[in-house]
Design a protein around this motif. Structure first.
Motif, PDB file in Angstrom:
ATOM      1  N   ARG A 153       0.885  -1.166  -0.068  1.00  0.00           N
ATOM      2  CA  ARG A 153      -0.035  -0.010  -0.071  1.00  0.00           C
ATOM      3  C   ARG A 153       0.878   1.265   0.008  1.00  0.00           C
ATOM      4  O   ARG A 153       0.264   2.389  -0.626  1.00  0.00           O
ATOM      5  CB  ARG A 153      -1.028  -0.107   1.095  1.00  0.00           C
ATOM      6  N   GLU A 154       2.043   1.311   0.510  1.00  0.00           N
ATOM      7  CA  GLU A 154       2.955   2.556   0.739  1.00  0.00           C
ATOM      8  C   GLU A 154       3.489   2.610  -0.725  1.00  0.00           C
ATOM      9  O   GLU A 154       3.613   3.656  -1.152  1.00  0.00           O
ATOM     10  CB  GLU A 154       4.061   2.113   1.799  1.00  0.00           C
ATOM     11  N   ILE A 155       3.938   1.520  -1.266  1.00  0.00           N
ATOM     12  CA  ILE A 155       4.378   1.581  -2.635  1.00  0.00           C
ATOM     13  C   ILE A 155       3.136   2.245  -3.507  1.00  0.00           C
ATOM     14  O   ILE A 155       3.873   3.183  -4.419  1.00  0.00           O
ATOM     15  CB  ILE A 155       4.915   0.099  -3.165  1.00  0.00           C
ATOM     16  N   ASP A 156       2.063   1.615  -3.397  1.00  0.00           N
ATOM     17  CA  ASP A 156       0.957   2.402  -4.211  1.00  0.00           C
ATOM     18  C   ASP A 156       0.880   3.890  -4.117  1.00  0.00           C
ATOM     19  O   ASP A 156       0.625   4.649  -5.242  1.00  0.00           O
ATOM     20  CB  ASP A 156      -0.280   1.423  -4.011  1.00  0.00           C
ATOM     21  N   ARG A 157       0.797   4.272  -2.824  1.00  0.00           N
ATOM     22  CA  ARG A 157       0.845   5.629  -2.639  1.00  0.00           C
ATOM     23  C   ARG A 157       2.068   6.367  -2.822  1.00  0.00           C
ATOM     24  O   ARG A 157       1.945   7.750  -2.821  1.00  0.00           O
ATOM     25  CB  ARG A 157       0.151   5.934  -1.186  1.00  0.00           C
ATOM     26  N   GLY A 158       3.107   6.004  -3.247  1.00  0.00           N
ATOM     27  CA  GLY A 158       4.546   6.420  -3.548  1.00  0.00           C
ATOM     28  C   GLY A 158       4.938   7.098  -1.895  1.00  0.00           C
ATOM     29  O   GLY A 158       5.928   7.874  -2.175  1.00  0.00           O
TER      30      GLY A 158
END
Length: 950
Positions: free
Chosen positions: A881-886
């Motif tokens: 999820r952190e990767i998705d939100r950058g």
């Protein structure tokens, strides 16, 4: 004088001896009562089983690292104990125990205490058991247990609350009256043996819980509690970071006061089904577009066979999905979409073994061919399926799963253990679900001997069944009819072509062999290994749970999936084809502790593969090959498209509050489409459209990979090479931006949805001003503070409905607050008036909040944000999820927690005034009444700019 002294001396000696003897007896009784169950080598918790003087059994769990504590009480009394003249009273008693005790008389005190200290609570009533449970910040376990124990020792059953809560039970009944699960369950009850307690209505309503001068409810409630609830029928699980000695002292002091009435659980000796009516077919009408066929076979109770699990052995073969299995043959023939097998119900005396399948429209029209095919497969199992090598494989997989078992959330562990303590001895309490101690062919055959054509009740559920003169179930008005089946037909009429395709599963090639842990320390966060051909590759070695497992996420972000409702539909159909092609081959991987999912999201398609690292790459490679060159067939396209149409049409039959809340989400999120738009697209797309879409899907992609767990950097890079070689060879790389949330116009919007349901649905959504951590923190804290009083006012005091809650309503980091009510009696205007009155009244309460209370509420929110990671998959999901939100720093949780800590009371009051009192940026989505149509409201919202960071 001397005689007296001598006598006194003898008395003292005797007293000392008696004391010593009593002490030894006491220690001996404690030693015999306190036991340590066998546990997984991977389990770092400490356990102790104790039995209190009042007969209550308890399992204590000390997890020194736990930040949350939990408890669960399982009472061996359920709906099967309801008197015929008071159906639903066990469920009603479950409700009433929460509403005040002699020591804590205020009705909402327990709930408020739990909520204020970062916890949650609930209960459920089953046929033979009622389970009560909560979790809380670990420091507050002892006072929470004090309140919890009083519910079983000294409940008040306050007269006015009796009258009020019977309406709450009725609202619960009404809320689910049009749900096919409950309706079909009512058919199963109606067709069961009238002499068995399962036949009775379990939920309760205003009729069965009548409360009049001639038939007062409270005396019956008290009598039921006094004649059914007893300490010796209770099993307790308490989980916390406290030492076992501390937990034992706490439990003995608080739960030892529960009265032991020396009761025995009811023995349900009658057969569940009337054997003289078998074999038979029951046909029932569904509200939604669902089609199912299930076969229920009466068998003896299997509870005593937990060490050998013969039902699991047989069910494993019946429910197998590998090549040649019953399901595989049905699916390849276009007749079924899912199949499962296992124990349906076990009353301790009798049980059923059930085979259930979801049918395609073709399968529904040919169910008479499917029934004898099931018996042909059972014959094959009976003739060739009892095999020691097969047992050893199942045993080996069970042993591996137990060896590397990961812990669940404290409340889930407590619920599981309190329930299992009713069924298993203390020494095997932890291991019993995984035990397969010996090969037991006689026991397997005993079950197979019951799976015969003359010992089955088949149930057919369909939206438009051919019912000639249907019955209606009581309370749910479900049309149904029963007719005899021809046993000889079932025995001999299986289609020859399908029969020839049946075969038993081969040995499982995915049984893990290398279970070693990789060397190196666990990494604090993922590292970017560089862009291999412009694919972002994230890697994190993680061995903290000592499990040889890993999770790999691979996202194909692509503009193709978000272009239109048509693109959305084609994406869903393509993923269905990929999953369909993989299922039979990959089912063995699932049995061997590997798992995968392929799912669409707002930016594209994600593949997740997880489990034992040993053969994970083999599964991953096969999935990638399917994505690169998916096989799309006419048969599967037709089935998948119809399933999608059915699913979309069924959304209009969901609960009212599900529809109001879903409308808000789809209206606010970019790149989403209304159910109407998707339904139109699903009806229009063709097979050629899907083939063209599949060929073009990978032309433009923005790929990203995460490899996390028991793996090396080299392993992650090899996976990335695999992805590049198989999937990305001919792709152009593009940037696919993240979707955003539309800003709401100033002032409140009222939207009225047309919903065919007798209840009123109401969802009020208030939106934050920006996506900053500070704004998100204010909304999180506000939801924490007002959720319990909102529930108490709207649900408990006003009795407006069973489904009532206030909750954070965050969409893609855009903060929001949701107020949700579903009412069987009130209009949307009446609900809104009640919400406004609550908001006005609570403004004063919020204004008087002291620093101590505010600090407690903050800590409760922070505790939930920084919730302890207990399984590898939880961390993998958070990283993804952190990767998705950058968020490359992977510290969003910590930043939000710090923001919560910094919120002032003035900040809260300002947010409350804007969001709750004034509704500055809000949508009120309701069923019934006046308001904008869904279409007009969505168009208005879509014209608004996105919510920004500040």
């Amino acid at each position: 004088m001397q005689i007296g002294n001598h006598l006194n001396a003898r008395i003292q000696v005797l007293s000392a001896n008696v004391f010593a003897l009593l002490f030894l007896l006491f220690v001996s009784s404690l030693a015999s009562a306190a036991q340590t169950p066998d546990k997984s080598p991977n389990d770092k918790n400490d356990y102790r089983f104790i039995e209190l003087d009042n007969g209550l059994k308890a399992i204590l769990v000390s997890d020194k690292n736990a930040e949350k504590a939990a408890a669960s009480m399982n009472v061996a009394i359920g709906s099967g104990d309801d008197p015929k003249e008071r159906e639903g009273i066990a469920h009603f008693l479950e409700h009433m125990l929460f509403l005040g005790t002699e020591k804590y008389p205020k009705a909402g005190e327990y709930q408020q205490f739990i909520k204020t200290h970062g916890g949650s609570h609930n209960a459920f009533t089953a046929f033979r058991n009622t389970n009560y449970f909560f979790d809380i910040q670990a420091d507050y376990l002892e006072p929470a247990l004090d309140r919890f124990a009083q519910q079983f020792a000294a409940p008040l059953f306050t007269p006015e609350l009796v009258e009020r809560e019977r309406h709450a039970v009725h609202s619960e009944f009404r809320a689910k009256q049009k749900e096919d699960g409950r309706r079909f369950y009512s058919v199963k009850k109606a067709t069961s043996n009238p002499e068995h307690a399962f036949h009775q209505f379990a939920v309760g309503n205003l009729t069965t819980l009548e409360n009049t001068e001639d038939n007062p409810l409270r005396p019956d409630l008290i009598e039921f509690w006094q004649t059914h609830y007893s300490a010796n029928l209770m099993t307790l699980a308490v989980y916390g970071p406290q030492s076992l000695d501390k937990l034992e002292t706490t439990v003995r002091a608080r739960f030892g006061t529960i009265e032991n009435r020396h009761l025995k659980p009811r023995a349900h000796t009658a057969s569940l089904l009337e054997t003289e009516k078998l074999p038979a077919l029951v046909t029932a009408k569904a509200i939604k577009d669902v089609r199912s066929l299930s076969l229920s076979f009466p068998i003896p109770s299997q509870q005593k066979n937990y060490r050998t699990k013969p039902a699991s052995y047989v069910s494993n073969l019946l429910g197998h999905e590998g090549p040649g299995s019953l399901f595989d043959v049905l699916k390849k023939s276009g007749l079924a979409d899912s199949l499962s097998a296992g124990i349906g119900m076990d009353t301790g005396e009798n049980a059923t073994l059930d085979i259930s399948m979801a049918l395609t429209p073709e399968g529904l029209s040919r169910y008479e061919e499917i029934l004898p095919l099931v018996f042909k497969y059972i014959d094959i199992i009976r003739e060739r399926g009892i095999d020691q090598q097969r047992f050893q494989e199942m045993q080996r997989l069970a042993q591996i799963d137990f060896r590397f078992r990961e812990q669940g959330e404290p409340v889930h562990e407590a619920m599981r253990l309190s329930s299992q303590l009713q069924d298993y001895p203390a020494d095997v309490l932890l291991s019993a679900p995984w035990l397969m101690e010996r090969y037991a062919p006689d026991q397997y055959n005993e079950i197979l001997d019951r799976l015969t054509p003359d010992n089955v009740m088949a149930y057919l559920l369909a939206p438009e069944p051919k019912l000639t003169n249907p019955n209606l179930t009581q309370w749910y008005d479900t049309p149904w009819q029963i007719e005899p089946l021809n046993a000889e037909y079932l025995r001999t009429k299986a289609p020859e072509a399908l029969t020839k395709a049946l075969r038993l599963p081969l040995p499982n090639p995915f049984v893990p062999e290398n279970l070693a842990m990789v060397s190196g320390n666990t990494m604090n966060k993922p590292e970017l290994l560089g862009n291999q051909d412009s694919m972002a590759i994230w890697f994190a070695r993680d061995t903290r749970f000592n499990t040889p497992k890993a999770n790999v996420f691979f996202s194909l972000r692509t503009p193709a999936v978000r272009a239109s409702a048509r693109s959305h539909v084609l994406t869903k159909l393509l993923i269905d084809s990929i999953n369909n092609n993989l299922n039979a081959w990959a089912y063995s991987a699932r049995l061997a502790g590997l798992d995968y999912s392929i799912y669409p999201h707002l930016r594209g398609i994600t593949v997740r593969v997880g489990g034992y690292t040993d053969k994970l790459h083999t599964l991953m490679n096969r999935i990638l090959m399917q994505i690169a060159t998916p096989e799309v067939t006419r048969q599967r396209f037709d089935i998948a498209r119809q399933n999608l149409i059915d699913s979309l049409q069924n959304k209009a039959k969901n609960r009212p509050v599900e529809q109001t809340s879903r409308f808000i989400q789809t209206a606010l999120l970019e790149d989403t489409w209304s159910t109407k738009e998707k339904l139109q697209a699903a009806r229009e797309v063709t097979l050629d459209d899907l083939i063209s879409f599949a060929n073009a899907l990978l032309s433009e992609v923005d790929p990203v990979l995460l490899a996390h767990g028991n793996i090396t950097e080299a392993y992650a890079l090899n996976l990335a090479q695999q992805v590049n070689a198989v999937v990305l060879g001919k792709s152009d790389l593009v940037d696919v931006e993240r979707s955003r949330v539309h800003r709401l116009p100033e002032n409140e919007m009222l939207v009225s949805l047309n919903v065919d349901h007798p209840d009123t649905g109401y969802t009020l959504y208030s939106q934050g001003r920006n996506t900053s951590f500070e704004e998100r923190a204010r909304f999180r804290l506000l939801a924490q503070i007002i959720s319990s009083p909102f529930y108490e006012d709207i649900r408990t005091t006003r009795q407006l409905g069973y489904i009532v809650y206030a909750t954070p309503f965050e969409l893609l980091e855009t903060p929001g607050l949701g107020f949700v009510v579903q009412s069987p009696t009130a209009s949307q205007e009446e609900i809104d008036q009640a919400v406004r009155e609550f908001a006005k009244r609570y403004e004063e309460v919020l204004g008087n909040l002291d620093e101590e209370r505010l600090s407690r509420e903050k800590q409760a929110v922070i505790s939930s944000i920084l919730d302890q990671d207990r399984q590898l998959g939880e961390i993998s999901g958070r990283y993804w999820r952190e990767i998705d939100r950058g968020s490359d720093s992977f510290d969003s949780r910590e930043k939000l927690a710090e923001a919560v800590k910094a919120v002032s009371l003035e900040d809260l009051k300002t947010t409350y005034r804007d969001a709750v009192l004034n509704r500055d940026r809000a949508i009120r989505a309701v069923t019934g009444g006046e308001g904008l149509s869904a279409y007009k409201a969505r168009e208005l919202v879509r014209k608004q700019p996105p919510v920004t960071a500040k």
